[in-house]
Design a protein around this motif. Structure first.
Motif, mmCIF file in Angstrom:
data_model
loop_
_atom_site.group_PDB
_atom_site.id
_atom_site.type_symbol
_atom_site.label_atom_id
_atom_site.label_comp_id
_atom_site.label_asym_id
_atom_site.label_seq_id
_atom_site.Cartn_x
_atom_site.Cartn_y
_atom_site.Cartn_z
ATOM 1 N N MET A 99 -5.465 -10.499 -18.906
ATOM 2 C CA MET A 99 -4.282 -10.709 -17.659
ATOM 3 C C MET A 99 -4.303 -9.415 -16.724
ATOM 4 S SD MET A 99 -0.537 -12.421 -17.613
ATOM 5 C CE MET A 99 -0.994 -13.882 -17.901
ATOM 6 N N ILE A 100 -4.214 -8.343 -17.229
ATOM 7 C CA ILE A 100 -3.877 -7.207 -16.419
ATOM 8 C C ILE A 100 -5.215 -6.589 -16.108
ATOM 9 C CG2 ILE A 100 -1.685 -7.046 -17.289
ATOM 10 C CD1 ILE A 100 -2.633 -4.679 -18.991
ATOM 11 N N ARG A 101 -6.528 -7.010 -16.436
ATOM 12 C CA ARG A 101 -7.444 -6.561 -16.196
ATOM 13 C C ARG A 101 -7.890 -6.072 -14.539
ATOM 14 N NH1 ARG A 101 -12.859 -5.460 -16.327
ATOM 15 N NH2 ARG A 101 -13.438 -6.825 -14.838
ATOM 16 N N PRO A 102 -7.314 -7.082 -13.619
ATOM 17 C CA PRO A 102 -7.404 -6.899 -12.195
ATOM 18 C C PRO A 102 -6.588 -5.516 -11.912
ATOM 19 C CG PRO A 102 -6.975 -9.056 -12.667
ATOM 20 C CD PRO A 102 -6.948 -8.482 -13.819
ATOM 21 N N PHE A 103 -5.524 -5.143 -12.626
ATOM 22 C CA PHE A 103 -4.743 -4.158 -12.281
ATOM 23 C C PHE A 103 -5.379 -2.859 -12.889
ATOM 24 C CE2 PHE A 103 -2.234 -8.141 -12.527
ATOM 25 C CZ PHE A 103 -2.228 -8.512 -11.246
ATOM 26 N N ARG A 104 -6.654 -2.765 -13.373
ATOM 27 C CA ARG A 104 -6.843 -1.305 -13.842
ATOM 28 C C ARG A 104 -7.019 -0.476 -12.927
ATOM 29 N NH1 ARG A 104 -10.376 -4.618 -12.368
ATOM 30 N NH2 ARG A 104 -12.338 -4.097 -11.878
ATOM 31 N N LEU A 105 -6.949 0.921 -13.282
ATOM 32 C CA LEU A 105 -7.301 2.009 -12.481
ATOM 33 C C LEU A 105 -8.517 2.194 -11.779
ATOM 34 C CD1 LEU A 105 -6.106 4.723 -10.997
ATOM 35 C CD2 LEU A 105 -6.551 5.828 -13.272
ATOM 36 N N ALA A 106 -9.505 1.755 -12.707
ATOM 37 C CA ALA A 106 -10.877 1.934 -12.195
ATOM 38 C C ALA A 106 -11.150 0.924 -11.040
ATOM 39 C CB ALA A 106 -11.787 1.441 -13.489
ATOM 40 N N ARG A 107 -10.447 0.031 -10.746
ATOM 41 C CA ARG A 107 -10.764 -1.171 -9.662
ATOM 42 C C ARG A 107 -10.880 -0.274 -8.330
ATOM 43 N NH1 ARG A 107 -4.900 -1.749 -9.980
ATOM 44 N NH2 ARG A 107 -3.907 -1.683 -8.136
ATOM 45 N N PHE A 108 -10.284 0.945 -8.213
ATOM 46 C CA PHE A 108 -10.509 1.747 -6.888
ATOM 47 C C PHE A 108 -11.739 2.366 -6.560
ATOM 48 C CE2 PHE A 108 -5.854 1.435 -7.692
ATOM 49 C CZ PHE A 108 -5.637 0.779 -6.408
ATOM 50 N N TYR A 109 -12.674 2.381 -7.998
ATOM 51 C CA TYR A 109 -14.004 2.815 -7.973
ATOM 52 C C TYR A 109 -14.936 1.854 -7.893
ATOM 53 C CZ TYR A 109 -11.618 7.224 -8.641
ATOM 54 O OH TYR A 109 -10.489 8.388 -8.777
ATOM 55 N N GLU A 110 -14.650 0.735 -8.228
ATOM 56 C CA GLU A 110 -15.334 -0.526 -8.434
ATOM 57 C C GLU A 110 -15.484 -1.167 -6.968
ATOM 58 O OE1 GLU A 110 -14.098 -1.988 -12.053
ATOM 59 O OE2 GLU A 110 -14.934 -0.289 -12.975
ATOM 60 N N ASN A 111 -14.698 -1.048 -6.053
ATOM 61 C CA ASN A 111 -14.498 -1.819 -4.930
ATOM 62 C C ASN A 111 -14.184 -3.085 -4.932
ATOM 63 O OD1 ASN A 111 -14.728 -2.172 -1.980
ATOM 64 N ND2 ASN A 111 -16.994 -2.724 -2.090
ATOM 65 N N ASP A 112 -12.905 -3.010 -5.908
ATOM 66 C CA ASP A 112 -12.456 -4.428 -6.298
ATOM 67 C C ASP A 112 -10.975 -4.423 -6.117
ATOM 68 O OD1 ASP A 112 -12.422 -6.966 -7.534
ATOM 69 O OD2 ASP A 112 -12.454 -6.254 -9.371
ATOM 70 N N PRO A 113 -10.388 -4.100 -5.015
ATOM 71 C CA PRO A 113 -8.898 -4.146 -5.048
ATOM 72 C C PRO A 113 -8.148 -5.368 -5.030
ATOM 73 C CG PRO A 113 -9.721 -3.704 -2.966
ATOM 74 C CD PRO A 113 -11.165 -3.655 -3.794
ATOM 75 N N VAL A 114 -6.788 -5.499 -5.425
ATOM 76 C CA VAL A 114 -6.215 -6.830 -5.507
ATOM 77 C C VAL A 114 -5.810 -7.319 -3.953
ATOM 78 C CG1 VAL A 114 -4.399 -7.910 -6.766
ATOM 79 C CG2 VAL A 114 -5.429 -5.915 -7.985
ATOM 80 N N GLY A 115 -5.314 -6.588 -3.310
ATOM 81 C CA GLY A 115 -4.661 -6.891 -1.959
ATOM 82 C C GLY A 115 -3.708 -7.939 -2.043
ATOM 83 N N GLU A 116 -2.533 -7.602 -2.668
ATOM 84 C CA GLU A 116 -1.221 -8.580 -2.696
ATOM 85 C C GLU A 116 -0.489 -8.287 -1.488
ATOM 86 O OE1 GLU A 116 0.043 -11.085 -3.353
ATOM 87 O OE2 GLU A 116 -0.476 -11.032 -5.415
ATOM 88 N N LYS A 117 -0.778 -9.164 -0.619
ATOM 89 C CA LYS A 117 -0.035 -9.018 0.599
ATOM 90 C C LYS A 117 1.359 -10.049 0.644
ATOM 91 C CE LYS A 117 -2.179 -6.306 3.438
ATOM 92 N NZ LYS A 117 -3.504 -6.803 3.810
ATOM 93 N N GLY A 118 1.420 -10.715 -0.595
ATOM 94 C CA GLY A 118 2.483 -11.515 -0.983
ATOM 95 C C GLY A 118 3.908 -10.781 -1.786
ATOM 96 N N ALA A 119 3.479 -9.335 -1.509
ATOM 97 C CA ALA A 119 4.381 -8.509 -2.261
ATOM 98 C C ALA A 119 5.717 -8.225 -1.208
ATOM 99 C CB ALA A 119 3.822 -7.154 -2.390
ATOM 100 N N ALA A 120 6.813 -7.715 -1.778
ATOM 101 C CA ALA A 120 7.894 -7.768 -0.935
ATOM 102 C C ALA A 120 7.788 -6.471 -0.195
ATOM 103 C CB ALA A 120 9.286 -7.619 -1.982
ATOM 104 N N SER A 121 8.388 -6.606 1.129
ATOM 105 C CA SER A 121 8.610 -5.561 1.947
ATOM 106 C C SER A 121 7.288 -5.267 2.504
ATOM 107 C CB SER A 121 9.300 -4.175 1.612
ATOM 108 O OG SER A 121 10.477 -4.775 0.564
ATOM 109 N N VAL A 122 6.263 -5.704 2.454
ATOM 110 C CA VAL A 122 4.837 -5.332 3.255
ATOM 111 C C VAL A 122 4.350 -6.628 3.842
ATOM 112 C CG1 VAL A 122 4.458 -3.810 1.162
ATOM 113 C CG2 VAL A 122 3.589 -6.181 0.958
ATOM 114 N N GLU A 123 4.639 -7.855 3.413
ATOM 115 C CA GLU A 123 4.259 -8.957 4.204
ATOM 116 C C GLU A 123 4.435 -8.672 5.661
ATOM 117 O OE1 GLU A 123 5.861 -12.388 2.318
ATOM 118 O OE2 GLU A 123 7.105 -11.061 1.386
#
Ligand SMILES: Cc1cc2nc3c(=O)[nH]c(=O)nc-3n(C[C@H](O)[C@H](O)[C@H](O)COP(=O)(O)OP(=O)(O)OC[C@H]3O[C@@H](n4cnc5c(N)ncnc54)[C@H](O)[C@@H]3O)c2cc1C
Ligand SMILES: [Zn+2]
Lengths: 84, 412
Positions: free
Chosen positions: B387-411
């Motif tokens: 469940m939390i694999r998408p949120f690993r630190l390594a995603r920034f090195y694997e060109n695999d960001p999450v891109g959560e624009k549904g987050a508060a105060s950013v949409e």
């Protein structure tokens, strides 16, 4: 509230400016860096408590991008100067 | 009940003795959690409850809940934009739904319904997409029009007069608010009862790493030997990571909120406007709790600013013109650990025995149970839960960001 001493315009209210993030120089040999070094450069930040060198943009003023040194806890701007 | 209360008032005995105890620092612990916010305490609780790991210390430099966990506006929901986000937040909301029973302690969860307003065609499209993702992942939300919005929230101006008229909303019936302090205290109480040591006024000042492995934590109260350090310090997480020689993709921004004088109950839903960057709910005491987006520049300062109050009030009056005479009572700020893809960072780091649950930005309160549970699982099994694999630190090195624009105060 803080004021920033724009190198062109002098002391102005911070609301006239846009924060541009911490100063983070590009790798010198851009074509030769590894993917990992590039990701480090693009994503990682010091985000330190203390005096930080950072970019500011005088949006509602002269339109200059310049550098400032600001304490990230007190928000006091120590100096502001042109990039060279 | 009331007779009991009177008796207790007279004989000085309280229904609960201390909710958690004070301990001397032990020489060593199996796990040291830095940061006594909801996330750190939840992790301690699930380590003890689900994995039988009780030789755990939570080191908190102030009092527990001194950080974002005691400063947030307590909105909970699960209607995010990415499938990974919806799955994660839905598990969290489910854990919140059973929390009062699990703790035998009222966390005052009020699922009064949550409305995210859309003021443009672009925003409407995003709402439809979010509704579909939610439908697929079981998060439950739907797009509704101005008529239905007006029914749910009569004081809202749904006419075409405002500068940003309301075109529709994403309606999330299970969203709502709860009592954030109770969540912190509930986790602390039950973790304490299972043997976890909660150390307040205990500041981590260094992390000892030998040959790429964590061997201990230095604190203002002495050195602790441990092979596992968990960084749950939200806005301060870059400082803690730096102690272990790890750099994070995080920038700390203040986020402010305010409450007004108490009013008679008139607002029984949570209203959020992404385009106007404001949100509002009414507390059980009648106060209006309001917030906006993060401050315009990065800082570790927790001072309020007039610019925030002015900006918030201006936008709020577009939505609720009838609030123009309501007075502001208090205003405060907390620190938010913002990441480049508006998503948390959970899991392992390049240093063995140093794990993180950070990058919670403006959205971490609603995630507290699930974050604690999954980090406990990760620490106990030494593996990253799916469940939390998408949120690993390594995603920034694997060109695999999450891109959560549904987050508060950013949409937008
Ligand atoms: C004004 C505001 C409104 C918000 N509204 C919402 C909302 O409505 N819904 C939502 O989901 N989220 C909201 N958030 C975000 C949410 O509050 C946070 O993401 C969440 O509380 C983070 O919890 P945490 O346990 O990870 O960190 P925190 O609660 O911040 O805990 C970190 C702890 O670490 C401690 N610490 C720091 N350095 C050290 C050290 N060296 N040694 C020991 N301890 C240390 C701090 O004292 C602090 O207690 C809001 C945040 C703010 C500021
Ligand atoms: Zn200028």
């Amino acid at each position: 509230m803080i004021q920033i001493d724009c190198p062109n315009c002098g002391m102005r209210n911070v609301n006239e400016f846009r924060f541009g993030g911490e100063y983070n120089p590009r790798p010198k040999e851009m074509m030769n860096v590894s993917n990992e070094e590039w990701a480090d450069y693009v994503f990682l930040r010091e985000n330190k408590v203390g005096v930080q060198k950072e970019w500011w943009y005088h949006r509602a003023g002269c339109g200059l991008w310049f550098l400032a040194e600001r304490h990230t806890k007190t928000n006091k701007v120590e100096s502001a100067y042109l990039w060279d | 009940m009331s007779l009991k209360l009177i008796k207790q008032a007279l004989n000085g005995k309280r229904p609960l003795s201390r909710m958690w105890r004070h301990h001397d620092l032990k020489e060593s612990y199996d796990v040291v959690i830095i940061g006594g916010g909801g996330h750190g305490l939840a992790c301690a609780y699930y380590l003890a409850k689900e994995h039988g790991i009780t030789n755990v210390a939570v080191a908190e430099k102030h009092y527990i809940g001194a950080g974002g966990s005691g400063r947030n506006t307590a909105i909970v929901r699960s209607n995010y934009l990415t499938p990974a986000g919806v799955r994660f937040y839905d598990e969290s909301l489910k854990l919140y739904e059973q929390m009062s029973v699990e703790f035998d302690f009222n966390v005052m969860l009020s699922q009064r319904g949550h409305l995210t307003l859309a003021h443009s065609d672009g925003a409407m499209r995003t709402m439809r997409r979010r509704a579909e993702v939610n439908l697929l992942e079981g998060g439950e939300s739907s797009v509704i029009g101005p008529d239905k919005i007006k029914k749910l929230c009569p004081p809202l101006d749904v006419s075409d007069h405002p500068r940003y008229p309301i075109l529709g909303a994403l309606y999330h019936p299970r969203g709502g608010i709860m009592r954030h302090d109770a969540v912190v205290w509930g986790y602390a109480h039950h973790a304490d009862r299972m043997g976890v040591h909660i150390h307040q006024l205990t500041e981590a000042t260094g992390i000892e790493v030998q040959n790429g492995k964590v061997t201990g934590v230095q604190t203002n109260r002495g050195f602790i030997k441990t092979g596992m350090v968990h960084n749950a310090t939200a806005g301060w997480s870059s400082i803690i990571a730096d102690m272990a020689g790890v750099k994070l993709p995080i920038t700390t921004y203040p986020l402010q909120a305010l409450v007004t004088e108490p009013l008679k109950p008139f607002l029984d839903v949570v209203i959020v406007s992404g385009s106007l960057h404001v949100y509002i709910s009414q507390s059980d005491r009648g106060e209006l709790v309001m917030g906006a987006s993060v401050d315009p520049y990065a800082s570790y300062s927790m001072r309020g600013s007039l610019g925030f109050t002015e900006g918030l009030a201006g936008h709020m009056l577009e939505l609720f013109p009838s609030l123009s005479h309501v007075r502001v009572m208090r205003q405060w700020a907390g620190l938010c650990d913002m990441t480049p893809d508006y998503s948390q960072i959970m899991g392992f780091t390049p240093v063995e025995g140093f794990v993180v649950d950070v990058g919670w930005g403006t959205y971490g309160f609603k995630a507290t149970p699930s974050a604690g549970k999954r980090m406990a699982e990760l620490i106990a099994t030494n593996e990253t839960p799916e469940m939390i694999r998408p949120f690993r630190l390594a995603r920034f090195y694997e060109n695999d960001p999450v891109g959560e624009k549904g987050a508060a105060s950013v949409e937008k």
